[in-house]
Scaffold this motif. Structure first.
Motif, PDB file in Angstrom:
ATOM      1  N   VAL A  16      17.692  -2.301 -10.698  1.00 44.66           N
ATOM      2  CA  VAL A  16      18.807  -1.365 -10.502  1.00 44.66           C
ATOM      3  C   VAL A  16      18.292   0.067 -10.515  1.00 44.66           C
ATOM      4  O   VAL A  16      18.634   0.880  -9.633  1.00 44.66           O
ATOM      5  CB  VAL A  16      19.891  -1.582 -11.589  1.00 44.66           C
ATOM      6  N   PHE A  17      17.457   0.408 -11.493  1.00 47.26           N
ATOM      7  CA  PHE A  17      16.945   1.780 -11.577  1.00 47.26           C
ATOM      8  C   PHE A  17      15.979   2.091 -10.430  1.00 47.26           C
ATOM      9  O   PHE A  17      15.935   3.228  -9.942  1.00 47.26           O
ATOM     10  CB  PHE A  17      16.278   2.021 -12.927  1.00 47.26           C
ATOM     11  N   ALA A  18      15.213   1.119  -9.979  1.00 48.60           N
ATOM     12  CA  ALA A  18      14.321   1.347  -8.843  1.00 48.60           C
ATOM     13  C   ALA A  18      15.121   1.625  -7.575  1.00 48.60           C
ATOM     14  O   ALA A  18      14.812   2.563  -6.821  1.00 48.60           O
ATOM     15  CB  ALA A  18      13.401   0.148  -8.649  1.00 48.60           C
ATOM     16  N   GLY A  19      16.142   0.830  -7.341  1.00 47.83           N
ATOM     17  CA  GLY A  19      16.996   1.056  -6.165  1.00 47.83           C
ATOM     18  C   GLY A  19      17.702   2.393  -6.227  1.00 47.83           C
ATOM     19  O   GLY A  19      17.814   3.113  -5.225  1.00 47.83           O
ATOM     20  N   ALA A  20      18.178   2.755  -7.418  1.00 49.56           N
ATOM     21  CA  ALA A  20      18.855   4.042  -7.574  1.00 49.56           C
ATOM     22  C   ALA A  20      17.872   5.191  -7.374  1.00 49.56           C
ATOM     23  O   ALA A  20      18.204   6.204  -6.726  1.00 49.56           O
ATOM     24  CB  ALA A  20      19.502   4.120  -8.955  1.00 49.56           C
ATOM     25  N   GLY A  21      16.654   5.059  -7.886  1.00 47.70           N
ATOM     26  CA  GLY A  21      15.659   6.128  -7.747  1.00 47.70           C
ATOM     27  C   GLY A  21      15.233   6.343  -6.309  1.00 47.70           C
ATOM     28  O   GLY A  21      15.133   7.482  -5.832  1.00 47.70           O
ATOM     29  N   VAL A  22      14.997   5.253  -5.581  1.00 48.05           N
ATOM     30  CA  VAL A  22      14.576   5.366  -4.176  1.00 48.05           C
ATOM     31  C   VAL A  22      15.706   5.977  -3.347  1.00 48.05           C
ATOM     32  O   VAL A  22      15.476   6.840  -2.487  1.00 48.05           O
ATOM     33  CB  VAL A  22      14.145   3.982  -3.638  1.00 48.05           C
ATOM     34  N   THR A  23      16.935   5.561  -3.598  1.00 45.28           N
ATOM     35  CA  THR A  23      18.057   6.107  -2.843  1.00 45.28           C
ATOM     36  C   THR A  23      18.301   7.566  -3.195  1.00 45.28           C
ATOM     37  O   THR A  23      18.651   8.372  -2.323  1.00 45.28           O
ATOM     38  CB  THR A  23      19.323   5.266  -3.099  1.00 45.28           C
ATOM     39  N   LEU A  24      18.111   7.927  -4.444  1.00 42.43           N
ATOM     40  CA  LEU A  24      18.253   9.340  -4.835  1.00 42.43           C
ATOM     41  C   LEU A  24      17.201  10.189  -4.127  1.00 42.43           C
ATOM     42  O   LEU A  24      17.519  11.290  -3.629  1.00 42.43           O
ATOM     43  CB  LEU A  24      18.115   9.465  -6.356  1.00 42.43           C
ATOM     44  N   LEU A  25      15.988   9.694  -4.035  1.00 43.29           N
ATOM     45  CA  LEU A  25      14.942  10.408  -3.299  1.00 43.29           C
ATOM     46  C   LEU A  25      15.292  10.506  -1.815  1.00 43.29           C
ATOM     47  O   LEU A  25      15.126  11.569  -1.194  1.00 43.29           O
ATOM     48  CB  LEU A  25      13.599   9.691  -3.484  1.00 43.29           C
ATOM     49  N   TRP A  26      15.817   9.414  -1.242  1.00 42.61           N
ATOM     50  CA  TRP A  26      16.246   9.392   0.166  1.00 42.61           C
ATOM     51  C   TRP A  26      17.335  10.427   0.414  1.00 42.61           C
ATOM     52  O   TRP A  26      17.276  11.187   1.393  1.00 42.61           O
ATOM     53  CB  TRP A  26      16.694   7.979   0.521  1.00 42.61           C
TER      54      TRP A  26
END
Length: 160
Positions: free
Chosen positions: A79-89
């Protein structure tokens, strides 16, 4: 009942001693006789066998609640990995627009691409990462909508 009924004593009268006792048998007390017309109750042959007691593990398996184990669990790391990548995107796409109108369009399109990526992750990948992607993409689209609405209430429609 009346007082003249045989076998009943008059209230308050003293009782007479019993004079007619049965004769005692010389052999001692006799065993009760069984009526020949009475038979023993029917017992089926299956009830005469020894009962079968199942093994302990068979009882535990029969009484245990069913458990469902997911093949691909959602983990907090996903969950945190997906949120982090999307936040960077979303952070990178924020700087692609030149003015507010183009920035909002780029953010809206990037959020829709991220949401479609979340659908693909749900179907073929990690559902925890899909949850993080969907949460951040949904928040970004909501922020774009709030900015557009704020400017629309002010009298200028930003999207076209």
């Amino acid at each position: 009942m009346s007082d003249s009924t045989p076998g009943w004593a008059v209230p308050g009268a003293s009782s007479a001693p019993a004079t007619h006792w049965p004769a005692a048998s010389p052999a001692g007390p006799s065993t009760p006789r069984r009526d020949p017309a009475m038979r023993a109750p029917y017992v089926p042959p299956s009830a005469l066998r020894e009962p079968v007691i199942p093994q302990r593990h068979a009882i535990d398996e029969a009484l245990a609640r069913p458990t469902f184990r997911e093949p691909h669990r959602s983990t907090p790391g996903g969950v945190f990995a997906g949120a982090g990548v999307t936040l960077l995107w979303m952070f990178v796409t924020f700087f692609l627009g030149g003015d507010l109108r183009s920035t909002l369009w780029v953010m809206l399109i990037a959020g829709l691409f991220a949401a479609s990526g979340a659908f693909v992750l749900v179907r073929y990948g990690d559902r925890g990462a899909a949850c993080g992607v969907a949460a951040v993409a949904g928040t970004a689209i909501a922020v774009v909508g709030a900015v557009v609405e704020w400017h629309a209430l002010d009298g200028s429609w930003l999207l076209w």
